[in-house]
Design a protein around this motif. Structure first.
Motif, short mmCIF file in Angstrom:
data_model
loop_
_atom_site.label_atom_id
_atom_site.label_comp_id
_atom_site.label_asym_id
_atom_site.label_seq_id
_atom_site.Cartn_x
_atom_site.Cartn_y
_atom_site.Cartn_z
N ALA A 72 -3.57 19.02 6.12
CA ALA A 72 -2.60 18.47 7.07
C ALA A 72 -3.10 17.20 7.77
N GLU A 73 -4.34 17.21 8.24
CA GLU A 73 -4.85 16.05 8.99
C GLU A 73 -4.85 14.79 8.13
N VAL A 74 -5.23 14.95 6.87
CA VAL A 74 -5.26 13.82 5.95
C VAL A 74 -3.85 13.28 5.73
N GLY A 75 -2.90 14.18 5.48
CA GLY A 75 -1.52 13.76 5.27
C GLY A 75 -0.92 13.11 6.49
N THR A 76 -1.23 13.62 7.67
CA THR A 76 -0.70 13.04 8.91
C THR A 76 -1.18 11.61 9.10
N GLU A 77 -2.45 11.36 8.83
CA GLU A 77 -2.99 10.01 8.95
C GLU A 77 -2.30 9.06 7.97
N MET A 78 -2.01 9.54 6.78
CA MET A 78 -1.33 8.70 5.79
C MET A 78 0.06 8.33 6.28
N GLY A 79 0.71 9.24 7.01
CA GLY A 79 2.03 8.95 7.54
C GLY A 79 2.01 8.02 8.74
N LEU A 80 1.00 8.17 9.59
CA LEU A 80 0.94 7.39 10.83
C LEU A 80 0.32 6.00 10.65
N ASN A 81 -0.56 5.85 9.68
CA ASN A 81 -1.34 4.62 9.55
C ASN A 81 -0.43 3.40 9.31
N GLN A 117 9.79 16.47 7.20
CA GLN A 117 10.35 16.03 8.48
C GLN A 117 9.26 15.41 9.35
N SER A 118 8.08 16.03 9.33
CA SER A 118 6.97 15.51 10.13
C SER A 118 6.56 14.12 9.64
N LEU A 119 6.48 13.96 8.33
CA LEU A 119 6.11 12.66 7.77
C LEU A 119 7.17 11.61 8.06
N MET A 120 8.43 12.01 8.06
CA MET A 120 9.51 11.07 8.36
C MET A 120 9.40 10.57 9.81
N ARG A 121 9.05 11.48 10.71
CA ARG A 121 8.86 11.06 12.11
C ARG A 121 7.68 10.10 12.22
N SER A 122 6.61 10.41 11.48
CA SER A 122 5.43 9.53 11.52
C SER A 122 5.76 8.16 10.93
N ALA A 123 6.49 8.14 9.83
CA ALA A 123 6.84 6.87 9.19
C ALA A 123 7.74 6.02 10.07
N VAL A 148 0.86 -1.19 0.00
CA VAL A 148 0.00 0.00 0.00
C VAL A 148 0.89 1.24 0.00
N CYS A 149 0.76 2.04 -1.04
CA CYS A 149 1.59 3.25 -1.18
C CYS A 149 0.72 4.49 -1.00
N ALA A 150 1.05 5.31 -0.01
CA ALA A 150 0.39 6.60 0.18
C ALA A 150 1.20 7.67 -0.54
N GLN A 151 0.51 8.56 -1.23
CA GLN A 151 1.20 9.53 -2.08
C GLN A 151 0.60 10.92 -1.87
N ILE A 152 1.46 11.91 -1.70
CA ILE A 152 1.01 13.29 -1.48
C ILE A 152 1.73 14.19 -2.48
N THR A 153 0.95 14.94 -3.26
CA THR A 153 1.53 15.76 -4.32
C THR A 153 1.34 17.25 -4.04
N PRO A 154 2.19 18.12 -4.63
CA PRO A 154 2.12 19.56 -4.39
C PRO A 154 1.24 20.27 -5.41
N TRP A 155 1.17 21.59 -5.27
CA TRP A 155 0.31 22.39 -6.12
C TRP A 155 0.97 22.82 -7.42
N ASN A 156 2.33 22.83 -7.48
CA ASN A 156 2.98 23.49 -8.60
C ASN A 156 2.99 22.69 -9.90
N TYR A 157 2.94 21.37 -9.80
CA TYR A 157 2.80 20.51 -10.99
C TYR A 157 1.68 19.52 -10.70
N PRO A 158 0.45 19.97 -10.67
CA PRO A 158 -0.65 19.13 -10.16
C PRO A 158 -0.80 17.81 -10.89
N PHE A 159 -0.85 17.85 -12.21
CA PHE A 159 -1.06 16.62 -12.98
C PHE A 159 0.22 15.78 -13.05
#
Length: 335
Positions: free
Chosen positions: A291-300, A316-322, A227-238
């Motif tokens: 943020a809440e959605v991304g945090t859950e993806m990191g902690l789950n 850094q926050s996601l790395m701590r969660s992972a 299961v791969c969780a993926q989070i993308t930015p705004w600057n290159y949406p597609f």
């Protein structure tokens, strides 16, 4: 000359409509020019009464019509969408928070779409759907590479078919020039086709082992992560979504993706096209939020790998969660 110019303007107006390129500024300029020419034509007919001025007036009317054509196109050209939903376990569903994210055109400040926001429970459902797809039903994971590649190639074909629409979406909710957005969509097509070809190539190998171990050999094989969780930015949406999705699904993984809430439209459309191409239920999932959605993806703990492109602080926050359950992580950070 004005008669021919008028005919040309009408033709150009219809071509712009077909290409989806309409502009209020050129419409206003056309109106002002047309009014000036019409006054000149009327003056000529009243005081000169010759055929030349009649043709001039007719040309002005045609130019005026072309401006009206473009005005209508301009009023219809702004992207309007119904409230877009989450895609979980093969279904488009509303977020359970009961509120929507406003997607704003940065050029005008206008709200151009509403997206149903995901709750933490929605994210958990999406992750469970991906987990079931990968570990229980295993339809995508166990599909032979040729069939999997065929579906990925179909995704590429559908993107190419809807390239103008996707580019316009990125321009409207991200603000980048249309020409750059068109390049992003073309790159996305090539990316899916590249990975479709890659998974059909042979890989792996066997190796002789030191004689001291007897008649033994070792070999390698490659398996999907899970299961791969993926989070993308705004600057290159597609394009960022494609760069994360294409290699993950090509390898047989199941995914849960969260686009930036500032520019989610082309990613939503990408998931619609992947669904149309025949991706099995649960193999691709889409959630919306911040943020809440991304945090859950990191902690789950049911997420086997998380990948994120964005700020160093969030990374850094996601790395701590992972680190809580030692999940694999891929980061592209900056800003």
């Amino acid at each position: 000359g004005l008669l021919y110019c008028g005919i040309l303007e009408v033709c150009i107006g219809f071509l712009l409509q077909l290409k989806g390129q309409r502009g209020t500024g050129s419409f206003l300029a056309g109106i002002l020019f047309s009014m000036e020419c019409i006054y000149a034509g009327i003056f000529g007919i009243i005081f000169m009464g010759d055929s030349f001025t009649f043709k001039m007036a007719l040309g002005c009317v045609l130019i005026f019509c072309s401006a009206i054509v473009e005005a209508v196109g301009s009023s219809k050209g702004d992207w309007k969408m119904d409230i877009k939903k989450n895609f979980i376990d093969g279904k488009w569903v509303d977020g359970t928070l009961g509120r929507n994210i406003e997607v704003v055109n940065p050029a005008t400040g206008e709200v151009i779409a509403l997206v149903s926001e995901s709750s933490v429970d929605d994210v958990k459902k999406a992750i469970l759907a991906a987990k079931k797809s990968f570990y229980v039903t295993r339809e995508w994971r166990d599909m032979d590479s040729q069939t999997r590649a065929d579906i990925i190639l179909k995704i590429a074909d559908l993107i190419e078919e809807h390239a103008d629409e996707l580019a316009m979406m990125d321009t409207l909710d991200n603000g980048k020039p249309l020409r750059e957005a068109e390049g992003d969509i073309a790159d996305g097509v090539h990316t899916f086709r590249y990975y479709a070809g890659l998974i059909k190539a042979p890989y792996g190998g066997g190796y002789g082992v030191n004689d001291g171990f007897g008649k033994m050999h070792s070999y390698e094989t490659r398996e999907p992560v899970g299961v791969c969780a993926q989070i993308t930015p705004w600057n290159y949406p597609f394009l960022m979504s494609v760069w994360k999705v294409a290699p993950a699904i090509a390898a047989g993984n199941s995914i849960v993706l969260k686009p930036s809430p500032k520019a989610p439209l082309s990613t939503i459309r990408l998931f619609e096209l992947m669904e149309e191409a025949g991706m099995p239920a649960g193999s691709i999932n889409l959630v919306q939020g911040d943020a809440e959605v991304g945090t859950e993806m990191g902690l789950n703990k049911d997420v086997d790998m998380i990948t994120f492109t964005g700020s160093t602080k969030v990374g850094q926050s996601l790395m701590r969660s992972a680190a809580e359950n030692v999940k694999k992580i891929g980061l592209e950070l900056g800003g």
